[in-house]
Design a protein around this motif. Structure first.
Motif, PDB file in Angstrom:
ATOM      1  N   LYS A 198      12.923  12.391  53.771  1.00 36.56           N
ATOM      2  CA  LYS A 198      11.893  11.768  54.597  1.00 36.56           C
ATOM      3  C   LYS A 198      12.388  10.471  55.226  1.00 36.56           C
ATOM      4  O   LYS A 198      11.884  10.041  56.243  1.00 36.56           O
ATOM      5  N   ALA A 199      13.329   9.837  54.599  1.00 38.17           N
ATOM      6  CA  ALA A 199      13.881   8.602  55.150  1.00 38.17           C
ATOM      7  C   ALA A 199      15.309   8.448  54.680  1.00 38.17           C
ATOM      8  O   ALA A 199      15.648   8.784  53.555  1.00 38.17           O
ATOM      9  N   THR A 200      16.150   7.962  55.564  1.00 43.74           N
ATOM     10  CA  THR A 200      17.546   7.752  55.220  1.00 43.74           C
ATOM     11  C   THR A 200      17.742   6.285  54.862  1.00 43.74           C
ATOM     12  O   THR A 200      17.476   5.400  55.659  1.00 43.74           O
ATOM     13  N   VAL A 201      18.201   6.013  53.662  1.00 43.71           N
ATOM     14  CA  VAL A 201      18.452   4.646  53.238  1.00 43.71           C
ATOM     15  C   VAL A 201      19.854   4.266  53.672  1.00 43.71           C
ATOM     16  O   VAL A 201      20.824   4.924  53.292  1.00 43.71           O
ATOM     17  N   ILE A 202      19.935   3.222  54.451  1.00 40.26           N
ATOM     18  CA  ILE A 202      21.211   2.787  55.008  1.00 40.26           C
ATOM     19  C   ILE A 202      21.632   1.491  54.341  1.00 40.26           C
ATOM     20  O   ILE A 202      20.853   0.565  54.189  1.00 40.26           O
ATOM     21  N   ASP A 233      25.597  -5.486  50.916  1.00 41.90           N
ATOM     22  CA  ASP A 233      24.891  -5.180  52.149  1.00 41.90           C
ATOM     23  C   ASP A 233      23.396  -5.325  51.918  1.00 41.90           C
ATOM     24  O   ASP A 233      22.918  -5.393  50.776  1.00 41.90           O
ATOM     25  N   GLY A 234      22.633  -5.345  53.019  1.00 45.53           N
ATOM     26  CA  GLY A 234      21.183  -5.310  52.922  1.00 45.53           C
ATOM     27  C   GLY A 234      20.732  -3.861  52.841  1.00 45.53           C
ATOM     28  O   GLY A 234      21.524  -2.965  52.531  1.00 45.53           O
ATOM     29  N   LYS A 235      19.469  -3.620  53.127  1.00 45.75           N
ATOM     30  CA  LYS A 235      18.955  -2.250  53.070  1.00 45.75           C
ATOM     31  C   LYS A 235      18.055  -1.980  54.272  1.00 45.75           C
ATOM     32  O   LYS A 235      17.212  -2.795  54.640  1.00 45.75           O
ATOM     33  N   LEU A 236      18.262  -0.812  54.866  1.00 50.15           N
ATOM     34  CA  LEU A 236      17.435  -0.364  55.977  1.00 50.15           C
ATOM     35  C   LEU A 236      17.113   1.110  55.778  1.00 50.15           C
ATOM     36  O   LEU A 236      18.015   1.938  55.643  1.00 50.15           O
ATOM     37  N   ALA A 237      15.824   1.436  55.721  1.00 49.79           N
ATOM     38  CA  ALA A 237      15.400   2.832  55.586  1.00 49.79           C
ATOM     39  C   ALA A 237      14.610   3.229  56.822  1.00 49.79           C
ATOM     40  O   ALA A 237      13.674   2.527  57.223  1.00 49.79           O
ATOM     41  N   LEU A 238      14.995   4.331  57.424  1.00 49.45           N
ATOM     42  CA  LEU A 238      14.375   4.792  58.664  1.00 49.45           C
ATOM     43  C   LEU A 238      13.898   6.233  58.515  1.00 49.45           C
ATOM     44  O   LEU A 238      14.590   7.066  57.935  1.00 49.45           O
ATOM     45  N   SER A 239      12.730   6.516  59.067  1.00 49.31           N
ATOM     46  CA  SER A 239      12.187   7.869  59.049  1.00 49.31           C
ATOM     47  C   SER A 239      12.010   8.351  60.481  1.00 49.31           C
ATOM     48  O   SER A 239      11.343   7.688  61.293  1.00 49.31           O
ATOM     49  N   VAL A 240      12.623   9.474  60.808  1.00 51.95           N
ATOM     50  CA  VAL A 240      12.482  10.058  62.145  1.00 51.95           C
ATOM     51  C   VAL A 240      11.100  10.701  62.243  1.00 51.95           C
ATOM     52  O   VAL A 240      10.730  11.525  61.403  1.00 51.95           O
ATOM     53  N   THR A 241      10.327  10.340  63.261  1.00 50.06           N
ATOM     54  CA  THR A 241       8.957  10.856  63.360  1.00 50.06           C
ATOM     55  C   THR A 241       8.742  11.812  64.532  1.00 50.06           C
ATOM     56  O   THR A 241       8.123  12.865  64.367  1.00 50.06           O
ATOM     57  N   THR A 272      10.815   2.057  57.134  1.00 49.01           N
ATOM     58  CA  THR A 272      10.121   2.153  55.846  1.00 49.01           C
ATOM     59  C   THR A 272      10.645   1.154  54.821  1.00 49.01           C
ATOM     60  O   THR A 272      10.015   0.936  53.794  1.00 49.01           O
ATOM     61  N   ASP A 273      11.789   0.562  55.101  1.00 47.73           N
ATOM     62  CA  ASP A 273      12.326  -0.479  54.219  1.00 47.73           C
ATOM     63  C   ASP A 273      13.329  -1.298  55.006  1.00 47.73           C
ATOM     64  O   ASP A 273      14.150  -0.747  55.746  1.00 47.73           O
ATOM     65  N   LEU A 274      13.269  -2.622  54.850  1.00 44.99           N
ATOM     66  CA  LEU A 274      14.212  -3.512  55.531  1.00 44.99           C
ATOM     67  C   LEU A 274      14.359  -4.764  54.679  1.00 44.99           C
ATOM     68  O   LEU A 274      13.428  -5.545  54.535  1.00 44.99           O
ATOM     69  N   GLU A 275      15.553  -4.941  54.101  1.00 43.91           N
ATOM     70  CA  GLU A 275      15.784  -6.048  53.183  1.00 43.91           C
ATOM     71  C   GLU A 275      17.118  -6.721  53.505  1.00 43.91           C
ATOM     72  O   GLU A 275      18.090  -6.047  53.857  1.00 43.91           O
TER      73      GLU A 275
END
Length: 227
Positions: A181-185, A119-127, A107-110
């Motif tokens: 809904k999504a974990t921002v890493i 750091d960059g950003k990675l957001a993932l949602s388990v579906t 859901t997000d990748l920067e």
């Protein structure tokens, strides 16, 4: 005396009616083909449900299925990870077996776009999860996935200067009980070894390589019929 005779007659009638009904049923079965009667008698009974449930907070260990890079991978893409060990319920019964897969929506990748970005950003949602060819909805949060930061156009020797960190999206206690809904890493690993050196390089892509270990923590119960 009359009452006793009446009662005896009633019992006799009741027994007579029951015998007649039994005889009628027997005669009806006798009229059916032998193979039909046999099939009726041998019909299988419906199997009882075998439900197993994973509680909130259960952990799923898996491996990352494909390499992603913030310079080429886009939001909306799905990454499939593979479960590496059986996930069991409170009674020790397997609910999600090793080899099952879990789909994660990006859901997000920067990238890290400046020297000041730790750091960059990675957001993932388990579906969902797929078990033995059948797909089930799954509620969870990615709580750990290792990643690297790679600068644009750097050589092999310079690539070693790029920081490496284990992204921690949320501690288990922070995930449970929330509508996540999504974990921002990212952002929380700036103090990781190598992060200070990484700041010297601008526009660093966030990269997760195939085979990276992933941890998912369930944010909702998961129930499956294992018949």
């Amino acid at each position: 005396m009359f009452a006793m005779l009446a009662l005896s007659g009633l019992v006799a009638c009741t027994r007579g009616d029951l015998d007649a009904a039994t005889n009628d049923t027997t005669r009806n079965l006798d009229l059916l083909p032998t193979d039909t009667v046999a099939a009726f008698n041998d019909r299988p009974l419906a199997a009882a449900p075998a439900m197993r449930t994973l509680a909130i907070g259960s952990r799923i260990n898996a491996t990352w299925g494909q390499t992603i890079n913030s310079s080429s991978t886009k939001e909306g893409e799905t990454v499939t990870i593979t479960v590496t060990s059986d996930v069991k319920d409170g009674r020790g019964r397997v609910v999600i077996p090793s080899g099952a897969t879990v789909d994660l929506l990006i859901t997000d990748l920067e990238p890290a776009t400046s020297r000041s970005d730790p750091d960059g950003k990675l957001a993932l949602s388990v579906t969902s999860t797929t078990i033995r060819g059948k797909t089930y909805a799954l509620q969870g949060a990615v709580t750990s996935v290792p990643h690297t930061l790679k600068s644009h156009g750097v050589g092999t020797s310079e690539a070693k200067k790029v920081g490496i960190g284990t992204a921690v999206g949320a501690a288990v206690g922070q995930v449970i009980g929330k509508d996540t809904k999504a974990t921002v890493i990212g952002g929380a690993v700036g103090a990781a070894a190598g992060a200070v050196v990484a700041r010297e390089t601008k526009n660093r892509d966030l990269v997760v390589t195939v085979g990276a270990p992933v941890v998912i923590t369930l944010t909702g119960p998961f129930t499956i019929d294992v018949r």
